[in-house]
Structures are given as C-alpha cells and as structure tokens.
Design a protein around this motif. Structure first.
Motif, PDB file in Angstrom:
ATOM      1  N   VAL A 147      16.451  -5.792 -10.723  1.00 33.89           N
ATOM      2  CA  VAL A 147      17.719  -5.014 -10.959  1.00 33.89           C
ATOM      3  C   VAL A 147      19.013  -5.846 -10.164  1.00 33.89           C
ATOM      4  CG1 VAL A 147      18.994  -2.971 -10.794  1.00 33.89           C
ATOM      5  CG2 VAL A 147      16.501  -3.002 -11.277  1.00 33.89           C
ATOM      6  N   ILE A 148      19.960  -6.383 -10.783  1.00 30.12           N
ATOM      7  CA  ILE A 148      21.121  -6.990 -10.083  1.00 30.12           C
ATOM      8  C   ILE A 148      22.277  -6.089  -9.750  1.00 30.12           C
ATOM      9  CG2 ILE A 148      22.576  -8.860  -9.963  1.00 30.12           C
ATOM     10  CD1 ILE A 148      20.760 -10.592 -11.592  1.00 30.12           C
ATOM     11  N   SER A 149      22.775  -5.779  -8.792  1.00 32.62           N
ATOM     12  CA  SER A 149      24.001  -4.982  -8.699  1.00 32.62           C
ATOM     13  C   SER A 149      25.196  -5.213  -9.561  1.00 32.62           C
ATOM     14  CB  SER A 149      24.191  -4.828  -7.245  1.00 32.62           C
ATOM     15  OG  SER A 149      24.773  -6.114  -6.774  1.00 32.62           O
ATOM     16  N   GLU A 150      26.036  -4.281  -9.686  1.00 31.96           N
ATOM     17  CA  GLU A 150      27.102  -4.455 -10.678  1.00 31.96           C
ATOM     18  C   GLU A 150      27.990  -5.577  -9.873  1.00 31.96           C
ATOM     19  OE1 GLU A 150      29.082  -0.642 -11.332  1.00 31.96           O
ATOM     20  OE2 GLU A 150      27.276   0.293 -12.106  1.00 31.96           O
ATOM     21  N   ASP A 151      28.262  -5.460  -8.383  1.00 27.12           N
ATOM     22  CA  ASP A 151      29.099  -6.627  -7.950  1.00 27.12           C
ATOM     23  C   ASP A 151      28.370  -8.003  -7.913  1.00 27.12           C
ATOM     24  OD1 ASP A 151      27.383  -6.109  -5.858  1.00 27.12           O
ATOM     25  OD2 ASP A 151      28.738  -5.379  -4.643  1.00 27.12           O
ATOM     26  N   ARG A 152      26.959  -7.883  -8.138  1.00 28.15           N
ATOM     27  CA  ARG A 152      26.130  -9.286  -8.424  1.00 28.15           C
ATOM     28  C   ARG A 152      26.168  -9.747  -6.889  1.00 28.15           C
ATOM     29  NH1 ARG A 152      25.634  -9.828 -13.494  1.00 28.15           N
ATOM     30  NH2 ARG A 152      24.173 -11.368 -13.390  1.00 28.15           N
ATOM     31  N   ASP A 158       0.811  -1.172  -0.012  1.00 29.26           N
ATOM     32  CA  ASP A 158       0.009   0.029   0.074  1.00 29.26           C
ATOM     33  C   ASP A 158       0.762   1.401   0.160  1.00 29.26           C
ATOM     34  OD1 ASP A 158       1.136  -0.658   2.518  1.00 29.26           O
ATOM     35  OD2 ASP A 158      -0.989  -0.312   3.456  1.00 29.26           O
ATOM     36  N   GLY A 159       2.170   1.099  -0.058  1.00 32.36           N
ATOM     37  CA  GLY A 159       2.993   2.437   0.055  1.00 32.36           C
ATOM     38  C   GLY A 159       3.621   2.584  -1.533  1.00 32.36           C
ATOM     39  N   PRO A 160       4.274   3.688  -1.683  1.00 31.79           N
ATOM     40  CA  PRO A 160       4.930   4.023  -3.122  1.00 31.79           C
ATOM     41  C   PRO A 160       6.243   2.914  -3.264  1.00 31.79           C
ATOM     42  CG  PRO A 160       5.691   5.582  -1.447  1.00 31.79           C
ATOM     43  CD  PRO A 160       4.329   4.540  -0.778  1.00 31.79           C
ATOM     44  N   ASN A 161       6.230   2.430  -4.465  1.00 35.13           N
ATOM     45  CA  ASN A 161       7.628   1.668  -4.876  1.00 35.13           C
ATOM     46  C   ASN A 161       7.940   0.494  -4.151  1.00 35.13           C
ATOM     47  OD1 ASN A 161       7.776   3.783  -7.033  1.00 35.13           O
ATOM     48  ND2 ASN A 161       8.711   4.995  -5.690  1.00 35.13           N
ATOM     49  N   PRO A 162       6.885  -0.203  -3.819  1.00 36.25           N
ATOM     50  CA  PRO A 162       7.502  -1.605  -3.105  1.00 36.25           C
ATOM     51  C   PRO A 162       8.314  -2.154  -3.707  1.00 36.25           C
ATOM     52  CG  PRO A 162       5.400  -2.031  -3.901  1.00 36.25           C
ATOM     53  CD  PRO A 162       5.524  -0.494  -4.244  1.00 36.25           C
ATOM     54  N   GLU A 163       9.368  -2.736  -2.891  1.00 35.60           N
ATOM     55  CA  GLU A 163      10.370  -3.794  -3.534  1.00 35.60           C
ATOM     56  C   GLU A 163      11.062  -4.487  -2.363  1.00 35.60           C
ATOM     57  OE1 GLU A 163      13.363  -0.879  -5.103  1.00 35.60           O
ATOM     58  OE2 GLU A 163      14.703  -1.164  -3.134  1.00 35.60           O
ATOM     59  N   VAL A 164      11.615  -5.825  -2.906  1.00 34.94           N
ATOM     60  CA  VAL A 164      12.167  -6.751  -2.045  1.00 34.94           C
ATOM     61  C   VAL A 164      13.738  -6.660  -2.539  1.00 34.94           C
ATOM     62  CG1 VAL A 164      12.481  -9.304  -1.724  1.00 34.94           C
ATOM     63  CG2 VAL A 164      10.128  -8.128  -2.026  1.00 34.94           C
ATOM     64  N   THR A 165      14.552  -6.554  -1.425  1.00 36.86           N
ATOM     65  CA  THR A 165      16.054  -6.845  -1.428  1.00 36.86           C
ATOM     66  C   THR A 165      16.417  -8.173  -1.240  1.00 36.86           C
ATOM     67  OG1 THR A 165      16.391  -4.413  -0.922  1.00 36.86           O
ATOM     68  CG2 THR A 165      18.285  -5.788  -0.853  1.00 36.86           C
ATOM     69  N   ILE A 166      17.238  -8.853  -2.180  1.00 38.32           N
ATOM     70  CA  ILE A 166      17.757 -10.091  -1.842  1.00 38.32           C
ATOM     71  C   ILE A 166      19.401  -9.997  -1.861  1.00 38.32           C
ATOM     72  CG2 ILE A 166      18.092 -12.197  -3.054  1.00 38.32           C
ATOM     73  CD1 ILE A 166      15.201 -11.806  -4.254  1.00 38.32           C
ATOM     74  N   LYS A 167      19.891 -10.572  -0.821  1.00 40.58           N
ATOM     75  CA  LYS A 167      21.310 -10.427  -0.584  1.00 40.58           C
ATOM     76  C   LYS A 167      22.130 -11.935  -0.818  1.00 40.58           C
ATOM     77  CE  LYS A 167      21.517  -6.418   2.278  1.00 40.58           C
ATOM     78  NZ  LYS A 167      21.844  -5.950   3.765  1.00 40.58           N
ATOM     79  N   ALA A 168      22.949 -12.009  -1.696  1.00 37.66           N
ATOM     80  CA  ALA A 168      23.615 -13.435  -1.638  1.00 37.66           C
ATOM     81  C   ALA A 168      24.149 -13.881  -0.545  1.00 37.66           C
ATOM     82  CB  ALA A 168      24.797 -13.211  -2.740  1.00 37.66           C
ATOM     83  N   ALA A 169      24.666 -13.103   0.244  1.00 33.91           N
ATOM     84  CA  ALA A 169      25.188 -13.706   1.524  1.00 33.91           C
ATOM     85  C   ALA A 169      24.268 -14.136   2.400  1.00 33.91           C
ATOM     86  CB  ALA A 169      25.978 -12.414   2.448  1.00 33.91           C
ATOM     87  N   THR A 203      19.825 -18.065  -8.589  1.00 29.47           N
ATOM     88  CA  THR A 203      20.711 -18.929  -9.255  1.00 29.47           C
ATOM     89  C   THR A 203      22.083 -18.093  -9.075  1.00 29.47           C
ATOM     90  OG1 THR A 203      19.192 -19.762 -10.554  1.00 29.47           O
ATOM     91  CG2 THR A 203      21.475 -20.034 -11.259  1.00 29.47           C
ATOM     92  N   ASP A 204      23.231 -19.152  -8.402  1.00 30.65           N
ATOM     93  CA  ASP A 204      24.511 -18.206  -8.366  1.00 30.65           C
ATOM     94  C   ASP A 204      25.271 -18.254  -9.718  1.00 30.65           C
ATOM     95  OD1 ASP A 204      25.158 -20.955  -8.768  1.00 30.65           O
ATOM     96  OD2 ASP A 204      26.015 -21.079  -6.485  1.00 30.65           O
ATOM     97  N   LEU A 252      25.749 -17.686  -0.369  1.00 34.25           N
ATOM     98  CA  LEU A 252      26.351 -17.495  -1.694  1.00 34.25           C
ATOM     99  C   LEU A 252      27.224 -16.036  -1.874  1.00 34.25           C
ATOM    100  CD1 LEU A 252      23.108 -18.064  -4.003  1.00 34.25           C
ATOM    101  CD2 LEU A 252      24.929 -19.770  -3.429  1.00 34.25           C
ATOM    102  N   LYS A 253      28.211 -16.336  -2.693  1.00 40.71           N
ATOM    103  CA  LYS A 253      29.065 -15.020  -2.964  1.00 40.71           C
ATOM    104  C   LYS A 253      28.687 -14.040  -3.877  1.00 40.71           C
ATOM    105  CE  LYS A 253      33.457 -17.478  -1.766  1.00 40.71           C
ATOM    106  NZ  LYS A 253      34.916 -17.525  -2.264  1.00 40.71           N
ATOM    107  N   THR A 254      28.247 -14.530  -5.083  1.00 37.29           N
ATOM    108  CA  THR A 254      27.210 -13.880  -5.999  1.00 37.29           C
ATOM    109  C   THR A 254      25.915 -14.462  -6.646  1.00 37.29           C
ATOM    110  OG1 THR A 254      28.583 -14.829  -7.817  1.00 37.29           O
ATOM    111  CG2 THR A 254      29.508 -12.724  -6.714  1.00 37.29           C
ATOM    112  N   LEU A 255      25.147 -13.782  -7.119  1.00 33.99           N
ATOM    113  CA  LEU A 255      23.994 -14.221  -7.722  1.00 33.99           C
ATOM    114  C   LEU A 255      23.837 -13.751  -9.236  1.00 33.99           C
ATOM    115  CD1 LEU A 255      22.003 -11.567  -7.851  1.00 33.99           C
ATOM    116  CD2 LEU A 255      21.664 -12.419  -5.468  1.00 33.99           C
TER     117      LEU A 255
END
Length: 376
Positions: free
Chosen positions: A347-352, A310-321, A375-376, A325-328
């Motif tokens: 959107v995957i970060s530059e360092d993955r 119900d808020g603006p721009n909802p999103e989920v953050t997923i961390k490999a650690a 998937t790593d 995992l080291k990267t995804l």
C-alpha cells in the motif's frame, strides 16, 4: 560470543566423534544408542572412502592396460572373462601381473560396494545441508515429521547440543527411537569436514588468546619491580580462573534454547534498497522475460532487519527519505515466487513518500529472506 561458540563446538567434537549430539526424554540406553549410531556412520564413511580409493586405482590401472571401463569401473562378465583369457595367454609377465591386479581389485570393489550398501541400509537417510539451513531448524522439522508437536519438537531439539553452524553439503543424520533423539553430522560433498571446521575455529581462538598474552607481557615489562610483576601475574591467574568458571557455566547453558534463537526462527529477514542499486550490487537479478530473483551477492549478512511474524498483522514500513528519494512509485518483492495479494500486499501512501508492506501469509515467510526493491 565467538569465544563461546568455538568452545562449545570444540567440546562437542572432543567428547563425541563426528559431531554427534543427543536429546532424549529418558537417560536409559541413550549412551549405547549414541555409540551405535556413531559406529555405523563411521564404518559407512570409512568403507565408502576405501571404495573410492580402490576405484581410482582401478581406473588408472585399466587405462594403463588399455581396458575401456563401462558406466562404472567394475568389470562386466564379458570383460572379466576376456581379461582372464588374456592373463593365461599373455607372455609378458609385467602385463599379465597388471591384468591379474585388475581382476583382483575388481573383486575387492564388489565386496566394498556390497559392504557400503549393507551399512547404508542400516542407517537413516541423511539430509544434505543447504546454504540457509541450520541444525536446530532441521532437527525440529525431522521431529515434527516423526509425529511430535511443534513445542515438543523444539523442546527435544533444544536439549541436544547441536552444531552452531552448518556448511553447505554436510550430511545431517537424524534418529528418534523410544524418546531418544540422536543426530550426527558428516562431511558429505562439502570441502571441509565438521571436525576440520571446528579445529579452524579453535585455532582462531588460540591465536586471539596468544595475541592477548603478548600484549599482557608487553605491559608486564613496564612494571618497575619484580614484586609488582608477581602481584599482577597472580591477579591475571585469578582472573583466568574466574573467566574459566564463567565460561564453563555459559557452555552448560548453551543446551537451552535462547529467546534470540526463537525470535530468529519466527521472523522474516529482509533488506530494503533502490532497485537499480540492488541490481548493480548483485543482490538481485532482473531478467528480461522472467521474474526478479535473488542474486549471487544476496548473502545472509546483508539481511540485517528482522520482522517478527508471531504477532497480529505484521508489516514493514518503507520511507522514501530513508533511501534518499523524494517519492517512490513501486515496491518490488523478491524473490518473484512470492505472490502479491496472496503472500503480501503493498500500500503506497497518497503523497507517495512511504509504503506499507503487509504480510498476509506469515508461515510462508517465516525464517526466510526477502528483498524490497524500491523504484522512484
């Protein structure tokens, strides 16, 4: 919470047959309309059960007499005429009696089917509860379909003392006439009826209470004097009276829609895990020539994370650690019916080392379950 839920369900079934509940803008005539809906549903269920019992007996009798039934156990005109002729010509009294019994029962089946059809015609068409359905959401959808706005529909539904849980296959009846909302739940094709389900919940509550009392008695045996025992028992009685008062107050408050329930209805319920592990656990299915889908182990209890929509721009953050995992390299969104860049964006970060899943169509994912397979 389990105690409150059991008491609320028990009180509801004890006071109103077939788990009937109501919410209305006015009190005048509500009780009469409530009883009328319960009576009609009860009569229809009873007549349908009788018809099924008679049909089963008819099927057994026809098999014994060597009569081949058609699409249903009811006789065709040709079969009836043939049986009537056989009854007159049959010399064996036992066989003749069996054939006459089939003829008489066929008439009874016709009368019962007509009665069921008439009773069903006077009732609203029930909705069949699915695995993810809950009574409140179904009530709100129904009321919105009758022209009420979102807020008004929730307000009316919140005043009804709805079933806490629905079992797949239960039939849910709704009726909204002149500001009065009525609803009742029947067994339908489920393996357990609403009243049996509530009795089971209450029985579990009684067992828990008995276990508690046994412990209390064990402690009482350790008291050194009868006077001390009497004081302790009196204290327990007072505590039980106080608990009863508190519970009754809480039960009365259950008719008001809680903030927690509102939050659940306006959230996406999700699960994050390694794609291979999720597949091995049966949470997802990965076909060779089709899109990924939910597996048999994707039960509600596993989706323990909620994202408010119900808020603006909802999103989920997923961390490999967080997943060991080291990267995804990829984040799959299941079920596959959800479309990338339409319902969500990844959107995957530059360092993955992390990824953000932005929700683009909140309405599509509201009160729904989603798996993020990494998937790593």
């Amino acid at each position: 919470m389990r105690l409150l839920r059991s008491l609320a369900l028990g009180a509801m079934l004890a006071a109103i047959p077939l788990a009937l509940t109501l919410g209305c803008d006015r009190k005048s005539g509500a009780e009469a309309e409530t009883k009328d809906l319960v009576k009609k549903v009860t009569e229809a269920e009873k007549a349908e059960s009788q018809a099924q019992g008679v049909a089963k007996a008819q099927s057994e009798a026809m098999a014994k007499a060597g009569v081949q039934p058609g699409a249903s156990v009811q006789l065709s005109e040709a079969q009836r005429s043939l049986l009537e002729t056989r009854v007159k010509a049959e010399k064996d009294n036992g066989v003749a009696a069996l054939l006459q019994e089939i003829l008489d029962r066929d008439k009874q089946i016709g009368e019962l089917n007509a009665k069921v059809a008439k009773l069903r015609a006077d009732l609203p068409k029930p909705q069949v509860a699915g695995e993810k359905d809950n009574h409140f959401a179904m009530a709100v959808r129904y009321l919105k379909g009758r022209g009420l706005g979102e807020d008004k529909a929730k307000e009316v539904a919140a005043r009804a003392n709805l079933m806490e849980e629905l079992q797949p296959g239960w039939q849910v009846y709704h009726q909204y006439v002149d500001g009065t909302y009525l609803t009742t739940v029947t067994q339908g094709k489920a393996t357990v009826s609403p009243s049996e389900y509530v009795r089971t919940q209450r029985a579990a509550l009684v067992r828990d209470k008995e276990d508690t009392m046994l412990i209390a008695h064990g402690l009482a045996d350790e008291v050194e004097s009868l006077v001390a025992q009497r004081v302790k028992v009196q204290e327990e009685v007072d505590a039980l009276r106080s608990e009863k008062t508190t519970l009754m107050s809480q039960v009365n408050e259950l008719s008001t829609l809680s903030q927690t329930q509102k939050s659940k209805l306006n959230s996406m319920h999700y699960l994050v895990g390694r794609r291979k592990q999720l597949e091995e656990d049966g949470v997802i299915v990965v076909p060779v020539f089709a899109k990924d889908r939910m597996g048999p182990k994707a039960v509600a209890a596993k989706f323990d994370k909620d994202l408010a929509l119900d808020g603006p721009n909802p999103e989920v953050t997923i961390k490999a650690a967080d997943l060991g995992l080291k990267t995804l390299s990829k984040v799959s969104v299941i079920p596959g019916s959800l479309e990338k860049d339409r319902h969500y964006a990844v959107v995957i970060s530059e360092d993955r080392t992390s990824a953000r899943v932005r929700i683009l169509d909140a309405e599509r994912l509201r009160n729904d379950r989603v798996v993020f397979a990494v998937t790593d």
